[in-house]
Design a protein around this motif. Structure first.
Motif, mmCIF file in Angstrom:
data_model
loop_
_atom_site.group_PDB
_atom_site.id
_atom_site.type_symbol
_atom_site.label_atom_id
_atom_site.label_comp_id
_atom_site.label_asym_id
_atom_site.label_seq_id
_atom_site.Cartn_x
_atom_site.Cartn_y
_atom_site.Cartn_z
ATOM 1 N N SER A 69 110.568 137.345 89.813
ATOM 2 C CA SER A 69 111.069 137.858 88.546
ATOM 3 C C SER A 69 110.300 139.120 88.167
ATOM 4 C CB SER A 69 110.894 136.806 87.443
ATOM 5 O OG SER A 69 109.520 136.631 87.144
ATOM 6 N N ILE A 126 115.513 148.124 81.978
ATOM 7 C CA ILE A 126 115.395 147.806 80.551
ATOM 8 C C ILE A 126 113.958 147.999 80.093
ATOM 9 C CG2 ILE A 126 115.614 145.962 78.830
ATOM 10 C CD1 ILE A 126 117.906 144.844 80.585
ATOM 11 N N ILE A 152 124.023 143.238 83.150
ATOM 12 C CA ILE A 152 122.607 143.006 82.892
ATOM 13 C C ILE A 152 122.106 141.847 83.745
ATOM 14 C CG2 ILE A 152 120.903 142.304 81.170
ATOM 15 C CD1 ILE A 152 122.686 143.609 79.056
ATOM 16 N N ASP A 153 120.995 142.085 84.433
ATOM 17 C CA ASP A 153 120.289 141.034 85.165
ATOM 18 C C ASP A 153 119.064 140.682 84.330
ATOM 19 O OD1 ASP A 153 118.615 139.545 86.825
ATOM 20 O OD2 ASP A 153 119.250 140.584 88.646
ATOM 21 N N SER A 154 119.134 139.585 83.575
ATOM 22 C CA SER A 154 118.079 139.257 82.617
ATOM 23 C C SER A 154 116.774 138.864 83.303
ATOM 24 C CB SER A 154 118.539 138.125 81.693
ATOM 25 O OG SER A 154 118.864 136.963 82.440
ATOM 26 N N ARG A 155 116.855 138.304 84.514
ATOM 27 C CA ARG A 155 115.645 137.880 85.219
ATOM 28 C C ARG A 155 114.814 139.080 85.662
ATOM 29 N NH1 ARG A 155 114.194 135.877 90.659
ATOM 30 N NH2 ARG A 155 112.563 134.305 90.395
ATOM 31 N N TYR A 157 115.385 142.332 84.373
ATOM 32 C CA TYR A 157 115.379 143.374 83.339
ATOM 33 C C TYR A 157 115.999 144.664 83.865
ATOM 34 C CZ TYR A 157 112.355 140.497 80.369
ATOM 35 O OH TYR A 157 111.856 139.492 79.586
#
Length: 261
Positions: A69, A126, A152-155, A157
């Motif tokens: 991550s 991000i 968006i890939d939240s893991r 950013y």
């Protein structure tokens, strides 16, 4: 394998479990044995699927088969990444239009760009965007910023996907600063994630110069998705010199290799 050898192998695994990696030179000093002996230990552990050998040492298996991550990547090899980021930032000139991708190494460039004049930065990171905006709000950075839109890939950013690739079609930049997950003569520069690999390919296509930032743990490593051949890269910035047997290919394709001090 002798009892002493088995004890050393267990100690190597303990180090990898704690630090995520080991360096051959460090193990030679630690155990007072030859590099050939260490190589044999690492080969045996790799054959048991306990670790993965890389240039100069070995890494934990989880570092090889899946991408960590963003938060975990940020704390790995921080000192090396800062040196690489500073050296890469020195390649940026006033009035440049640049792309900075989402890698934890490329993010280390941003603090060293504050005194460049009239920069335009394009990013899909991000974390990178937040950092730049914070500097802007503190009046420490006055350039223009474009944020790449898309999924968006939240893991991790980051933004990627087909919409992000179409966004990049609207730009042509001076330099693209790129992070990778593996670099080798055979497969070139590679990546864990297909969508990210495609976006990095687009960034390279839309740039005069493609500049790869990588630490030495990625030398000789191949990941699942190929980004490009090594010969298509303009510059590599790392904390270590390239492996000696790469010299001929790098010279043939005029790839500039910068060692970050």
């Amino acid at each position: 394998m002798s009892l002493v050898g088995e004890e050393r192998k267990r100690e190597i695994l303990d180090i990898i479990n704690d630090a995520g990696k080991v360096q051959t030179n460090d193990l030679v000093k630690r155990f007072g044995v030859s590099s050939e002996t260490i190589r044999r230990y690492l080969e045996e552990l790799e054959s048991e699927n306990r670790l993965k050998r890389v240039y100069g040492g070995a890494v934990k298996m989880t570092l090889v088969f899946e991408e960590l991550s963003h938060l975990k990547r940020e704390v790995l090899r921080v000192d090396e990444k800062k040196r690489i980021g500073r050296a890469a930032a020195a390649l940026v000139e006033d009035f440049d239009v640049i792309v900075i991708d989402d890698g934890s190494t490329t993010l280390q460039m941003i603090p060293y760009l504050l005194y460049k004049k009239n920069l335009t930065i394009i990013t899909n990171s991000i974390s990178g965007l937040n950092m730049i905006l914070d500097y802007q709000n503190k009046e420490m950075f006055s350039g223009d910023v474009f944020f790449i839109g898309g999924k968006i890939d939240s893991r991790h950013y980051r933004i990627s996907g087909s919409l992000a690739e179409k966004f990049m079609d609207n730009f042509y930049v001076n330099k693209a600063f790129l992070s990778i997950d593996g670099i080798s003569l055979e497969q070139g520069i590679t990546n864990f994630d297909a969508n990210r690999a495609l976006l990095v390919q687009k960034m390279m296509q839309k740039s005069e110069q493609s500049i790869v930032l990588t630490d030495s743990t990625k030398f000789g490593v191949n990941r699942m998705y190929k980004i490009a051949d090594l010969g298509t890269v303009h510059t590599v910035v790392s904390e270590e010199a390239s492996p000696e047997h790469w010299a001929e290919i790098l010279e043939k394709h005029q790839v500039n290799w910068i060692v970050a001090e």
